[in-house]
Write a protein that holds these residues in place. Structure first.
Motif, mmCIF file in Angstrom:
data_model
loop_
_atom_site.group_PDB
_atom_site.id
_atom_site.type_symbol
_atom_site.label_atom_id
_atom_site.label_comp_id
_atom_site.label_asym_id
_atom_site.label_seq_id
_atom_site.Cartn_x
_atom_site.Cartn_y
_atom_site.Cartn_z
ATOM 1 N N ALA A 175 0.835 -1.204 0.000
ATOM 2 C CA ALA A 175 0.000 0.000 0.000
ATOM 3 C C ALA A 175 0.870 1.255 0.000
ATOM 4 N N TRP A 176 1.933 1.253 0.797
ATOM 5 C CA TRP A 176 2.853 2.397 0.813
ATOM 6 C C TRP A 176 3.530 2.573 -0.545
ATOM 7 N N MET A 177 3.941 1.461 -1.165
ATOM 8 C CA MET A 177 4.581 1.550 -2.481
ATOM 9 C C MET A 177 3.610 2.118 -3.510
ATOM 10 N N MET A 178 2.394 1.591 -3.519
ATOM 11 C CA MET A 178 1.390 2.063 -4.477
ATOM 12 C C MET A 178 1.115 3.543 -4.291
ATOM 13 N N ASP A 179 1.004 3.972 -3.040
ATOM 14 C CA ASP A 179 0.712 5.377 -2.783
ATOM 15 C C ASP A 179 1.867 6.270 -3.213
ATOM 16 N N THR A 180 3.102 5.853 -2.916
ATOM 17 C CA THR A 180 4.266 6.656 -3.298
ATOM 18 C C THR A 180 4.346 6.809 -4.808
ATOM 19 N N TYR A 181 4.156 5.698 -5.523
ATOM 20 C CA TYR A 181 4.180 5.755 -6.984
ATOM 21 C C TYR A 181 3.044 6.633 -7.506
ATOM 22 N N SER A 182 1.859 6.484 -6.923
ATOM 23 C CA SER A 182 0.690 7.234 -7.387
ATOM 24 C C SER A 182 0.852 8.735 -7.156
ATOM 25 N N VAL A 183 1.374 9.106 -5.983
ATOM 26 C CA VAL A 183 1.588 10.527 -5.689
ATOM 27 C C VAL A 183 2.537 11.140 -6.723
ATOM 28 N N ASN A 184 3.586 10.393 -7.088
ATOM 29 C CA ASN A 184 4.538 10.890 -8.077
ATOM 30 C C ASN A 184 3.957 10.911 -9.489
ATOM 31 N N SER A 185 2.918 10.088 -9.718
ATOM 32 C CA SER A 185 2.287 10.059 -11.040
ATOM 33 C C SER A 185 1.159 11.072 -11.160
#
Length: 413
Positions: A152-162
Motif C-alpha cells: 500500500a505504501w509503495m502504491m501510494d508513493t508511486y501514485s503521488v509521483n504520477s
C-alpha cells in the motif's frame, strides 16, 4: 558469488545443454537485463540517521513486464536478488504468466524497526526505483519481511509521483486498495495443490500420510492448514525461533491461535520441542521447506527421510543436495512450480486492477487450481518423456519458452 546464484546459473546451464542451445543463449539468460542498487537514508524515530541499501533486479522481460517480490531481510545482497529474479523468470514462463522475472530487496531486519520507520524506508526505496517500476514495466509484490501494508505504501508513493492513483503498479495490496480475493493464501494453496498431485502420483493417500512444514509464515502456515484440511497428519512445524512436534499430529488451527497470541509456534501445549534442522530429517511422507533458501544441502541431504519434498520457499535445496536426493529416489517438486501460486494470483490481481473489475474468491481459487494442476501435468509429462527430474524438466520447459520469445523478438539493434 552467493550459493543461490551459483545454483540458479547451474540449473540454467544444465537446461541449455539438454535443450541443445549454444553458449550465446546461456550468456543472454544468465545475466540480468537491468539491476539497480540504491542508498536509503533513514531518519530513525530517535532522530539519528542511518543509510540502508536496497536493490531491484530485472532478470528478463522478453515475455512481458518484469514481476517479483520485495524482500526485507538482514542477509539480502545483490547476488541473492539476482538468483531470485532468475527463478521468477522461469516461474512465470512455466505457469504461462505473461511476465518476466524481477526481484527487490532491502538489507534490513524489519523486527528492529518501528512501523513508522518501515514506512519511511519503503517510501524512500520506492522513490529511488521509480524509473524502473510501473504497471507495464515492473510490478513488485510482497516477500519475506514485507506485506500488504508495504505494498500500500509503495502504491501510494508511486501514485503521488504520477499525479493519479495507479492500482496496478504493485500486487499483494489490501482488498480495500485493489487487492485480489485469495491473494494472501495463494502461494500456500498452490503448494498444497502440487503436494496433493505429487502424492497421488506416488500413490500416497492424504489420510494415511504424514508431513512436516519448516516455516510458519506467509507460505508455511497456510500450507500446514490446507494439508491438515486435506487429511494429512502434520507432525511438526517450525519458525525462526524453533519448532514443535507431536507424533499424534498437531492441531493446526490451535497452533495458529497460539502463534497469534505468542508470536511463535514454540511452547505450543501438548507438543515437544524440535529445532529446524531436526524437523527436516523427520521420517515423514511429505516435507515442505517453506522458510529460506539453502536449508537442504550436501551436509544433510543424506539424512532426509521424506519420500516427497515440495518446495514452498525459493531455492531451499542446493544443487548438491538435489543430486543426493535424486540418487536416493526422493521426489522433489521444485520451487518454480510448487510455490508459483503467489505469482499466478498476483497476475490475476494485476488483470483485475487494469480492468477495474474484481473477481470472487471462488473464481480466483478455481482459476488458480486449474493453472497449478495443468502445470503439474506438463512438468510430469516432460520429465517422464525425457527421463529428467521434475526440477530439470520444469527448468527446461521454462527456459525453452523464454528462449523462444527471445528468438522471435530478435536482437536490437
Amino acid at each position: 558469488m552467493s550459493e543461490p546464484l551459483v545454483d540458479a546459473r547451474r540449473q540454467l546451464a544444465d537446461a541449455v545443454k539438454i535443450l541443445g542451445y549454444d553458449d550465446g543463449v546461456y550468456a543472454n539468460l544468465a545475466a540480468p537485463r537491468r539491476e539497480l542498487a540504491v542508498s536509503i537514508p533513514l531518519r530513525r524515530d530517535d532522530g539519528t540517521t542511518e543509510v540502508l541499501t536496497g536493490y531491484r533486479v530485472q532478470h528478463n522481460y522478453s515475455r512481458g513486464p518484469a514481476k517479483g517480490g520485495l524482500r526485507y531481510a538482514p542477509n539480502v545482497d545483490l547476488d541473492e536478488v539476482r538468483a531470485l529474479a532468475m527463478w521468477m523468470t522461469w516461474k512465470c514462463a512455466l505457469l504461462g504468466v505473461p511476465y518476466g522475472g524481477a526481484k527487490g530487496g532491502v538489507t534490513i531486519d524489519p523486527r528492529k524497526y518501528s512501523v513508522a520507520e518501515l514506512e519511511r524506508v519503503t517510501r524512500r526505496y520506492t522513490s529511488e526505483i521509480l524509473p524502473l517500476i510501473g504497471p507495464m514495466q515492473d510490478i513488485p509484490a510482497p516477500d519475506i519481511g514485507t506485506d500488504e501494508q508495504t505494498m500500500a505504501w509503495m502504491m501510494d508513493t508511486y501514485s503521488v509521483n504520477s499525479g493519479h492513483t495507479v492500482l496496478g503498479v504493485v500486487t499483494g495490496k489490501p482488498i480495500s486498495l485493489g487487492g485480489s480475493q485469495g491473494r494472501a493464501s495463494a502461494t500456500s494453496r498452490g503448494v498444497v495443490h502440487i503436494a496433493l498431485q505429487a502424492m497421488s502420483h506416488l500413490h500416497l493417500s492424504p489420510s494415511e500420510s504424514t508431513a512436516a512444514v519448516q516455516g510458519f509464515g506467509k507460505v508455511g502456515r497456510g500450507s500446514a492448514r490446507f494439508l491438515a484440511e486435506a487429511g494429512v497428519k502434520v507432525l511438526a512445524v517450525s519458525d525462526q525461533y524453533g519448532g514443535v512436534r507431536s507424533d499424534a499430529g498437531l492441531d493446526i488451527p490451535a497452533v495458529e491461535r497460539h502463534v497469534d497470541e505468542t508470536g511463535s509456534v514454540v511452547g505450543f501445549p501438548g507438543s515437544v520441542p524440535i529445532d529446524n534442522d531436526a524437523l527436516l530429517e523427520l521420517e515423514v511422507d511429505l516435507l515442505v521447506p517453506a522458510a529460506v533458501e539453502g536449508v537442504i544441502h550436501a551436509g544433510n541431504a543424506s539424512r532426509i527421510h521424506a519420500r516427497l519434498v515440495v518446495e514452498g520457499a525459493n531455492g531451499p535445496t542446493t544443487a548438491e543436495a538435489d543430486e543426493i536426493l535424486a540418487g536416493r529416489g526422493i521426489t522433489v517438486a521444485p520451487d518454480i512450480l510448487a510455490n508459483a501460486g503467489g505469482v499466478i494470483v498476483s497476475y490475476f490481481e494485476w488483470v483485475q486492477a487494469n480492468q477495474a473489475y474484481w473477481w470472487s474468491e471462488e473464481e480466483v481459487e478455481g482459476r488458480l487450481a486449474e493453472r497449478m494442476n495443468n502445470a503439474w501435468r506438463d512438468v510430469l509429462a516432460y520429465a517422464q518423456r525425457q527421463g529428467l527430474t521434475l526440477r530439470t524438466a520444469a527448468t527446461c520447459l521454462a527456459v525453452e519458452r523464454v528462449a523462444s520469445a527471445h528468438d522471435m523478438r530478435g536482437l536490437y539493434p
